[in-house]
Design an enzyme around this catalytic site. Structure first.
Site, PDB file in Angstrom:
ATOM      1  N   ASP A 198      -0.265  -3.309  12.814  1.00  0.00           N
ATOM      2  CA  ASP A 198       0.130  -3.789  11.561  1.00  0.00           C
ATOM      3  C   ASP A 198       0.373  -5.127  11.456  1.00  0.00           C
ATOM      4  OD1 ASP A 198       2.038  -4.759   9.460  1.00  0.00           O
ATOM      5  OD2 ASP A 198       2.028  -2.477   8.877  1.00  0.00           O
ATOM      6  N   ARG A 208       0.809  -1.304  -0.005  1.00  0.00           N
ATOM      7  CA  ARG A 208       0.021   0.027  -0.007  1.00  0.00           C
ATOM      8  C   ARG A 208       0.936   1.312   0.012  1.00  0.00           C
ATOM      9  NH1 ARG A 208      -4.353   0.666   4.676  1.00  0.00           N
ATOM     10  NH2 ARG A 208      -2.475   0.797   5.934  1.00  0.00           N
ATOM     11  N   ASP A 219       4.084  -6.500  10.461  1.00  0.00           N
ATOM     12  CA  ASP A 219       5.196  -6.359  11.546  1.00  0.00           C
ATOM     13  C   ASP A 219       5.094  -7.191  12.649  1.00  0.00           C
ATOM     14  OD1 ASP A 219       6.261  -4.527   9.874  1.00  0.00           O
ATOM     15  OD2 ASP A 219       5.485  -2.667  10.990  1.00  0.00           O
ATOM     16  N   THR A 253      -0.895   7.604  -1.138  1.00  0.00           N
ATOM     17  CA  THR A 253      -2.079   7.363  -1.606  1.00  0.00           C
ATOM     18  C   THR A 253      -3.110   6.509  -1.017  1.00  0.00           C
ATOM     19  OG1 THR A 253      -1.431   5.681  -3.377  1.00  0.00           O
ATOM     20  CG2 THR A 253      -1.142   8.116  -3.867  1.00  0.00           C
TER      21      THR A 253
END
Length: 208
Positions: free
Chosen positions: A199, A103, A202, A107
């Protein structure tokens, strides 16, 4: 739309509560992702087509059934990898095809960087695996790729979804069933699910 299926199972809720905890270390986190992957896949595959088969038992012949469809697992790299092992425990014959998307942090749109699908489909049902359905961009892009590949039946299996991501996937692909452990409140300004679990990549791989 009625194609969203949050799991009602107590074990899913229990394991998800541990997964969310900020103090859960990567080893335990990976174990829980694997276990939840198996539980959610069990729920997502209740409508798979079967074929009758006669099986010889020590006491006679049993009228049984076997899967009539070849199943493909499509983990969205990298976070989706953690769900594969749990699914494989249930469906060891499933093929695994990787699609790499990241990602763009500015944006929030998906960028494809890896795709090794063969020219023709080798499976009849695909399970798209990604722990988080946040903006929905990666899920929509992956389903786009699979439909161009020629797959007719596609399901999304993830852990947590945000209303924004669910809506995006439903609008783009209303024929794709969405199986989740939970639906959360919203996305924050950075595109992360709130309350979520942080996340997922992660936390699985210890890179937070």
């Amino acid at each position: 739309m009625t194609n969203i299926y949050p799991s009602p199972h107590p074990l899913v809720a229990h394991k998800l509560s541990i997964l969310r905890d900020v103090n859960t270390e990567p080893k335990k986190f990976r174990q829980l992702v694997r276990e939840l992957g198996a539980l959610l896949t069990y729920e997502a595959t209740t409508d798979l087509q079967m074929s009758p088969i006669d099986v010889q038992t020590p006491m006679g012949t049993a009228k049984c059934h076997e899967l009539a469809m070849k199943i493909g697992l499509i983990p969205i790299l990298r976070a989706g990898l953690g769900l594969v092992e749990g699914v494989w425990e249930l469906i060891p014959t499933a093929e695994v095809w990787h699609i790499g998307l990241y990602r763009d942090e500015k944006t929030l749109q998906p960028v494809e960087y890896y795709n090794k699908l063969p020219v023709e489909p080798t499976v009849s049902v695909c399970l798209v695996l990604d722990p988080m359905l946040a903006t929905g961009g990666s899920a929509v892009a992956t389903v786009d790729i699979l439909k161009r590949w020629g797959v007719k039946r596609i399901k999304f299996v993830g852990l947590i979804g945000a209303p924004e991501g669910i809506k995006a996937l439903q609008i783009a692909h209303p024929d794709v069933d969405i199986h989740l452990a939970a639906v959360d409140d919203h996305l924050n300004e950075k595109g992360y699910i709130v309350p979520g679990l942080g996340d997922a990549g992660d936390r699985q791989f210890g890179t937070a």
